[in-house]
Design a protein around this motif. Structure first.
Motif, PDB file in Angstrom:
ATOM      1  N   SER A 195       0.851  -1.189   0.000  1.00 26.14           N
ATOM      2  CA  SER A 195       0.000   0.000   0.000  1.00 26.14           C
ATOM      3  C   SER A 195       0.883   1.233   0.000  1.00 26.14           C
ATOM      4  O   SER A 195       1.909   1.267   0.683  1.00 26.14           O
ATOM      5  CB  SER A 195      -0.919   0.003   1.233  1.00 26.14           C
ATOM      6  OG  SER A 195      -0.151  -0.047   2.422  1.00 26.14           O
ATOM      7  N   VAL A 198      -1.910   5.527   1.136  1.00 26.40           N
ATOM      8  CA  VAL A 198      -3.205   5.235   1.762  1.00 26.40           C
ATOM      9  C   VAL A 198      -2.899   4.737   3.178  1.00 26.40           C
ATOM     10  O   VAL A 198      -1.737   4.565   3.551  1.00 26.40           O
ATOM     11  CB  VAL A 198      -4.009   4.161   0.983  1.00 26.40           C
ATOM     12  CG1 VAL A 198      -4.434   4.675  -0.377  1.00 26.40           C
ATOM     13  CG2 VAL A 198      -3.214   2.870   0.839  1.00 26.40           C
ATOM     14  N   SER A 199      -3.934   4.468   3.959  1.00 24.45           N
ATOM     15  CA  SER A 199      -3.723   3.976   5.322  1.00 24.45           C
ATOM     16  C   SER A 199      -3.014   2.617   5.317  1.00 24.45           C
ATOM     17  O   SER A 199      -3.333   1.747   4.495  1.00 24.45           O
ATOM     18  CB  SER A 199      -5.071   3.836   6.029  1.00 24.45           C
ATOM     19  OG  SER A 199      -4.936   3.060   7.207  1.00 24.45           O
ATOM     20  N   GLN A 201      -3.539   0.305   7.165  1.00 26.66           N
ATOM     21  CA  GLN A 201      -4.541  -0.714   7.466  1.00 26.66           C
ATOM     22  C   GLN A 201      -5.083  -1.402   6.208  1.00 26.66           C
ATOM     23  O   GLN A 201      -5.605  -2.517   6.286  1.00 26.66           O
ATOM     24  CB  GLN A 201      -5.710  -0.083   8.241  1.00 26.66           C
ATOM     25  CG  GLN A 201      -5.429   0.152   9.717  1.00 26.66           C
ATOM     26  CD  GLN A 201      -5.085  -1.150  10.438  1.00 26.66           C
ATOM     27  OE1 GLN A 201      -5.747  -2.160  10.275  1.00 26.66           O
ATOM     28  NE2 GLN A 201      -4.022  -1.114  11.231  1.00 26.66           N
ATOM     29  N   HIS A 227       4.364  -1.305   3.381  1.00 28.62           N
ATOM     30  CA  HIS A 227       3.805   0.047   3.296  1.00 28.62           C
ATOM     31  C   HIS A 227       4.957   1.035   3.185  1.00 28.62           C
ATOM     32  O   HIS A 227       5.691   1.255   4.144  1.00 28.62           O
ATOM     33  CB  HIS A 227       2.961   0.363   4.542  1.00 28.62           C
ATOM     34  CG  HIS A 227       2.343   1.734   4.502  1.00 28.62           C
ATOM     35  ND1 HIS A 227       1.301   2.064   3.668  1.00 28.62           N
ATOM     36  CD2 HIS A 227       2.654   2.868   5.192  1.00 28.62           C
ATOM     37  CE1 HIS A 227       0.984   3.335   3.843  1.00 28.62           C
ATOM     38  NE2 HIS A 227       1.790   3.845   4.755  1.00 28.62           N
ATOM     39  N   LYS A 229       6.600   4.788   2.599  1.00 24.55           N
ATOM     40  CA  LYS A 229       6.229   6.150   2.965  1.00 24.55           C
ATOM     41  C   LYS A 229       7.125   7.161   2.271  1.00 24.55           C
ATOM     42  O   LYS A 229       8.201   6.827   1.764  1.00 24.55           O
ATOM     43  CB  LYS A 229       6.355   6.338   4.486  1.00 24.55           C
ATOM     44  CG  LYS A 229       5.480   5.402   5.312  1.00 24.55           C
ATOM     45  CD  LYS A 229       5.732   5.616   6.791  1.00 24.55           C
ATOM     46  CE  LYS A 229       4.908   4.654   7.637  1.00 24.55           C
ATOM     47  NZ  LYS A 229       5.203   4.796   9.073  1.00 24.55           N
TER      48      LYS A 229
END
Length: 343
Positions: A195, A198-199, A201, A227, A229
């Motif tokens: 991901s 987006v979050s 989660q 994830h 960043k």
């Protein structure tokens, strides 16, 4: 444009024709490229692919007419070395990487290719899929060792891109023959839920829904979340899942799904994506074979380029991309290659 070796009509199998031309050293002329379309000629991503071929070869001669509907390509020496390329964002890095996988072992120098653009989109194989399923296929043919790797440095979802991958491959003068007649039973499933922008989660929700389907069949499942960043997360939001089933005999069967690109249709829920991707993997397992449908053409090419010993590979039903390459199958028969398909 001067005299040519082989002449093809239309834009179908554009990459395949140029890759096989480069490997064989034969000149090709491709004419009537979308000549009847409202927007005729080569697309930007195809022009980008030609520039990449020019970078990994030395002395290639490329001529394109004014409208872009006729391409003449005289391949040079497959040189390799360190290459950097900004891939057109109309297609993902997987579009370019699939061709590099076929060319890399036969170069004069070890290849180190840094490709930038879209790493994950719903159209082409993602870099995660190629890393987890295409590289193991190549290893079966003896293409491995130190320096054989595909690393995702930055993720870039469609349509904005901003991703970066590094592919390194050593030179291999010969391809060893293979005997892959029995895929064996599934022993474990591995995968990555990613991901960006987006979050975090989202990835956890994907994993939970995929496991809800797969745990009914197998306990040994591990899907890790990735994830990224900041500057490593590219320019567009998105998420997706790549999962691979490994068999007892060392075959890898894969499936993947990516979220709908921003501004291009209805958004998809992470729960639906995880469930649907798990069902795609079960369908791939049902199709059978020692090579999954996304890597059939790669396996056939490596069988063709191998030594004169007989290679055997059991495949599931041929994908449209593979089955339309009739000329390749005819050449395979001449090169003592046996391909069995499971109906």
């Amino acid at each position: 444009m001067e005299s040519h070796g082989l002449t093809y009509d239309g834009c179908n199998f554009f990459r395949q024709r140029l890759v096989l031309s480069t490997l064989s050293g034969k000149r090709v002329k491709i004419k009537n490229i979308r000549s009847k379309d409202d927007n005729p000629g080569l697309r930007d991503f195809e022009a980008s692919f030609i520039r990449l071929l020019d970078k990994v070869t030395n002395g290639s001669r490329i001529e394109i007419n004014q409208t872009g509907t006729v391409l003449f390509y005289q391949p040079g020496l497959l040189y390799g070395g360190a290459v950097e390329h900004d891939c057109n964002t109309q297609r993902s890095i997987g579009y370019y990487l699939e061709a590099l996988l076929m060319l890399a072992p036969f170069m004069k120098m070890s290849l180190k290719a840094t490709l930038r653009g879209v790493t994950n989109d719903p159209i082409d194989p993602t870099v995660d899929l190629l890393k987890s399923s295409a590289l193991p296929v190549m290893k079966r043919f003896g293409i491995d060792g130190e320096g054989f790797d595909l690393k995702v440095v930055k993720r870039g979802m469609a349509p904005g891109g901003g991703g970066e991958v590094v592919f390194t491959c050593p030179v291999r003068r010969t391809i060893k023959p293979v005997q892959l007649a029995d895929p064996g039973k599934i022993k474990r499933i591995r995968g990555v839920a990613y991901s960006v922008r987006v979050s975090p989660q989202m990835a956890n929700r994907i994993v939970e829904s995929a496991r809800g389907v797969l745990n009914q069949f197998l306990p040994d499942i591990y899907i890790y979340t990735d994830h990224m960043k900041g500057p490593n997360s590219g320019k567009s939001p998105g998420f997706g899942l790549t999962i691979v089933a490994e068999t007892l005999n060392g075959s890898f069967l894969s499936a993947e799904m990516s979220s709908t690109p921003q501004g291009q249709g209805d958004p998809v829920l992470p729960e639906d994506l995880g469930r649907n991707c798990a069902k795609l993997l079960l369908e791939e397992i049902h199709r059978g074979g020692c090579v999954d449908s996304s890597n059939q053409s790669l396996a056939l090419l490596l069988m063709t380029l191998g030594q004169q010993d007989v290679s055997k590979v059991l495949l599931g039903p041929l994908s449209p991309y593979t089955s339309c390459s009739r000329s390749r199958c005819r050449s395979l028969q001449r090169r003592k290659v046996k391909v069995a398909t499971r109906s």
